[in-house]
Enzyme design. Sequence first.
Site, PDB file in Angstrom:
ATOM      1  N   GLU A 113       0.854  -1.203   0.000  1.00  0.00           N
ATOM      2  CA  GLU A 113       0.000   0.000   0.000  1.00  0.00           C
ATOM      3  C   GLU A 113       0.876   1.234   0.000  1.00  0.00           C
ATOM      4  OE1 GLU A 113      -1.953   0.031   3.747  1.00  0.00           O
ATOM      5  OE2 GLU A 113      -3.171  -1.695   3.249  1.00  0.00           O
ATOM      6  N   LYS A 115       2.241   4.563   1.469  1.00  0.00           N
ATOM      7  CA  LYS A 115       2.344   5.081   2.832  1.00  0.00           C
ATOM      8  C   LYS A 115       1.979   6.566   2.776  1.00  0.00           C
ATOM      9  CE  LYS A 115       5.453   5.064   6.774  1.00  0.00           C
ATOM     10  NZ  LYS A 115       5.366   6.462   7.151  1.00  0.00           N
ATOM     11  N   ASP A 117       1.638  10.278   3.861  1.00  0.00           N
ATOM     12  CA  ASP A 117       2.445  11.132   4.733  1.00  0.00           C
ATOM     13  C   ASP A 117       1.538  12.115   5.475  1.00  0.00           C
ATOM     14  OD1 ASP A 117       4.685  12.024   5.910  1.00  0.00           O
ATOM     15  OD2 ASP A 117       5.478  13.095   4.178  1.00  0.00           O
ATOM     16  N   TYR A 224      -6.905   1.975   6.755  1.00  0.00           N
ATOM     17  CA  TYR A 224      -6.185   0.768   6.350  1.00  0.00           C
ATOM     18  C   TYR A 224      -6.195  -0.322   7.405  1.00  0.00           C
ATOM     19  CZ  TYR A 224      -2.705   3.733   8.678  1.00  0.00           C
ATOM     20  OH  TYR A 224      -2.062   4.557   9.553  1.00  0.00           O
ATOM     21  N   LYS A 312      10.989   3.002   2.381  1.00  0.00           N
ATOM     22  CA  LYS A 312      11.087   4.461   2.231  1.00  0.00           C
ATOM     23  C   LYS A 312      11.717   4.796   0.888  1.00  0.00           C
ATOM     24  CE  LYS A 312       9.513   6.051   6.175  1.00  0.00           C
ATOM     25  NZ  LYS A 312      10.226   6.887   7.104  1.00  0.00           N
ATOM     26  N   CYS A 406      30.402  42.670   1.147  1.00  0.00           N
ATOM     27  CA  CYS A 406      29.053  42.224   1.517  1.00  0.00           C
ATOM     28  C   CYS A 406      28.087  42.341   0.340  1.00  0.00           C
ATOM     29  CB  CYS A 406      28.541  43.052   2.693  1.00  0.00           C
ATOM     30  SG  CYS A 406      26.822  42.706   3.103  1.00  0.00           S
ATOM     31  N   CYS A 409      25.562  45.473   1.390  1.00  0.00           N
ATOM     32  CA  CYS A 409      25.952  46.870   1.598  1.00  0.00           C
ATOM     33  C   CYS A 409      27.350  47.193   1.069  1.00  0.00           C
ATOM     34  CB  CYS A 409      25.863  47.218   3.082  1.00  0.00           C
ATOM     35  SG  CYS A 409      27.132  46.409   4.053  1.00  0.00           S
ATOM     36  N   CYS A 424      29.853  40.313   7.326  1.00  0.00           N
ATOM     37  CA  CYS A 424      29.818  41.755   7.143  1.00  0.00           C
ATOM     38  C   CYS A 424      29.754  42.343   8.542  1.00  0.00           C
ATOM     39  CB  CYS A 424      28.562  42.126   6.359  1.00  0.00           C
ATOM     40  SG  CYS A 424      28.154  43.864   6.452  1.00  0.00           S
ATOM     41  N   CYS A 429      24.003  47.416   8.177  1.00  0.00           N
ATOM     42  CA  CYS A 429      23.742  46.734   6.904  1.00  0.00           C
ATOM     43  C   CYS A 429      22.252  46.361   6.844  1.00  0.00           C
ATOM     44  CB  CYS A 429      24.612  45.481   6.826  1.00  0.00           C
ATOM     45  SG  CYS A 429      24.212  44.412   5.447  1.00  0.00           S
TER      46      CYS A 429
HETATM   47  S1  IVH Z   1      -0.033   0.387   8.825  1.00  0.00           S
HETATM   48  C1  IVH Z   1       0.985  -1.207  13.174  1.00  0.00           C
HETATM   49  N1  IVH Z   1      -0.432   1.525   6.525  1.00  0.00           N
HETATM   50  O1  IVH Z   1       2.883   5.354   8.976  1.00  0.00           O
HETATM   51  C2  IVH Z   1       1.217  -0.075  12.289  1.00  0.00           C
HETATM   52  N2  IVH Z   1       0.516   2.826   8.272  1.00  0.00           N
HETATM   53  O2  IVH Z   1       5.572   5.170  10.054  1.00  0.00           O
HETATM   54  C3  IVH Z   1       0.090   0.046  11.352  1.00  0.00           C
HETATM   55  N3  IVH Z   1       0.931   5.155   7.653  1.00  0.00           N
HETATM   56  O3  IVH Z   1       1.909   5.209  12.330  1.00  0.00           O
HETATM   57  C4  IVH Z   1       0.376   1.043  10.358  1.00  0.00           C
HETATM   58  N4  IVH Z   1       0.196   5.018   5.591  1.00  0.00           N
HETATM   59  O4  IVH Z   1       0.404   6.532  10.746  1.00  0.00           O
HETATM   60  C5  IVH Z   1       0.032   1.685   7.778  1.00  0.00           C
HETATM   61  N5  IVH Z   1      -0.883   2.413   4.431  1.00  0.00           N
HETATM   62  C6  IVH Z   1      -0.428   2.567   5.678  1.00  0.00           C
HETATM   63  C7  IVH Z   1       0.059   3.795   6.151  1.00  0.00           C
HETATM   64  C8  IVH Z   1       0.533   3.891   7.453  1.00  0.00           C
HETATM   65  C9  IVH Z   1       0.711   5.816   6.509  1.00  0.00           C
HETATM   66  C10 IVH Z   1       1.542   5.746   8.856  1.00  0.00           C
HETATM   67  C11 IVH Z   1       0.883   5.343  10.160  1.00  0.00           C
HETATM   68  C12 IVH Z   1       2.002   4.791  11.006  1.00  0.00           C
HETATM   69  C13 IVH Z   1       3.215   5.382  10.342  1.00  0.00           C
HETATM   70  C14 IVH Z   1       4.459   4.575  10.621  1.00  0.00           C
END
Ligand code: IVH
Length: 680
Positions: A113, A115, A117, A224, A312, A406, A409, A424, A429
């Site tokens: 899935e 992730k 942010d 999720y 990541k 600078c 000035c 400077c 300035c």
């Molecule tokens: S599963 C047991 N799925 O990422 C942990 N987390 O860095 C269950 N997050 O605290 C998390 N997208 O807030 C999961 N598709 C996703 C996510 C996700 C973002 C966040 C979540 C977690 C943090 C960890």
Amino acid sequence: MDPLDRINQLREQIRHHENCYYALHAPEISDEQFDTLLHELEQLEVEHPDLVTPDSPTQRVAGRPTEGFATVEHIAPMLSLGNAYNEAELRAFDERVRKGAGLGDGPVPYVAELKIDGLSIALTYEGGRLVRGATRGDGVRGEDVTANVRTIRPIPLILKKGPEGRVEIRGELFIPRASFARINKDREADGEPLFANPRNAAAGTMRNLDPSLVAKRGLGAFTYQLVMDGPAAPPTHSAMLETLRGWGLPVERHYTSCASIHEAVAFCHSWADGRQALEFDTDGVVVKVDDLALRGRLGTTSKFPRWATAFKFPAQQAHTTLLRIAVNVGRTGANTPYAVLDPVLLAGSTISMATLHNAEDIARKDLREGDTVVIEKAGDVIPRVVSPIISLRPEDARSWVMPATCAECGSELRRDEAEVVWRCENTSCPARLRRSLEHFASRSAMNIEGLGESLVDQLIAQGLVHDFGDLYRLDGSQLEILVVAPKAPRSERAVSRKLGKVGRNVAEQIDRSRQNDLSRLVYALGIRHVGEKAAATLARHLRSMDAILDSPLEALQTIPEVGPVVAASVRAFADESRNRALVTKLARAGVNMASLQPPMDGGAPGPLAGRTFVLTGTLLTMTREEATDAVERLGGKVSGSVSRKTHYLVAGAEAGSKLEKARTLGVAILDEDEFKRLII
Ligand code: IVH
């Protein structure tokens, strides 16, 4: 039709269309048609107030701003995720899963899935009705943000085919990129500080005590996880996601079932660039074991589940032309080179500048004006120039030498033997003045809210302010007529918008700052090497500005925690007649020149004498500075790290490793309310 029937019919239709629009991204009607339905419902509810129910789509914002958030305990800890930074680490994760489950070489099915942010949220539904929304907090306890959550349109107030009992659903709240751009534009026009990125904007928004404000921010949500046991629980993660979707909850649609880790790896690679086209920020991919029974066998560590990991994305890079190297002048007169780039799209934003640190760094990397360069951006860090691409170097690429004067000035630049920074030394300035004023007004210094970059620029440009003292001569009407000139004007209206109310507020803030403790003023003056802590120590020991400025070097050096560098710098500042004149001007303007804190020695010890506190996480009702002031006023000490000597850890929202450590060491942990009871 009977009004009640029509009301029910309208609610049903509106919920359906909200689901189509927000969760399924497949609207069936236009925005106007939707508004017409909503309007008719609102009208009927005005005519029949007895028929209004809390879960009506019109009731997302109800009631007045809350006083604060209550703390709530999660039914099961909200854990974090382990990370994998490359393919090898993903395969190592798979290896651990197979070993842990005793699966030998057989492939493990996963779900991959995106992730999101943002910030995590736990939603509780009872009999299909949303009854609670809570932030993650420290993972065990979070804040009850139900009133704010109710305003978030993708989150249904009633589930479609809701389960009977009580269920908890977890997911992520975020601010879509388009809403983020709009929010920051509005903030710029209003002279408010900008959010660094959508994640900060989302977290800041949820901390707001006024739900009507949250409603305006256009937050998004994806779910999720369904926390549910028993025979009715879905057998796999993919089935769980479909259940959530079936209940009308938003589920991010790009997730994929993977027969083995190979497919999950391919999914991760495919999104490293593909993510730019999304409407929201994503910082990786979460790879999860699909089979929930297998998950149960794998279990969790104290921090992470063993059945999932977060891949990541690597820092994003781009190639562009280094057009020229320019120089920026900071508060202390430091002249710092930066790269002016041919604008290029990187990680969702257009980059036209990047930091270059100092002349040595430029020489070491052999960067030349005209080079094609690699630039990089990781998270919300400012982009940096990684290296030139020598094979693409044009013949006329020019080496760069640090100017002798600078950039603002024209005064001659100097640098100390031991330093890499060129400075400077002209105290008038204009660039130094600009940055000094920003520092003077900043939150940890005199804390003059609203006096940011654009207002400072105008005050200087219009000749209204030549030094800190002039700030206290301004009156509300002068500030009121100042015109905000946003960098990227949105409309004529924005350009000609008067500061009006904002101006009056700034005037009040300036006035209020006269009462600040001496420590803030000492820090605000911007004496080199005198940071917040040194300023506080000087103020508490010497008690008045005069005593600080008149203390001989030896006396300054005897103060605990004041070293020879700080002492010499204070003396050098005090020996400059210009600085003395500035302090006199501030004193005449009524700025407080005395310490309001209890003396360091002598006098009665405060009730917190001998107690050491560590602050962690975000406090909701006060700033860190205010919390520190309060502890110190009562005789306690605030330290930066947790040890066996720590008496109390004050844990705000999103507390992390310090909280863990305090738990391990058995240090007393206070939440914000408990802490406040102690300091009142
Ligand atoms: S599963 C047991 N799925 O990422 C942990 N987390 O860095 C269950 N997050 O605290 C998390 N997208 O807030 C999961 N598709 C996703 C996510 C996700 C973002 C966040 C979540 C977690 C943090 C960890």
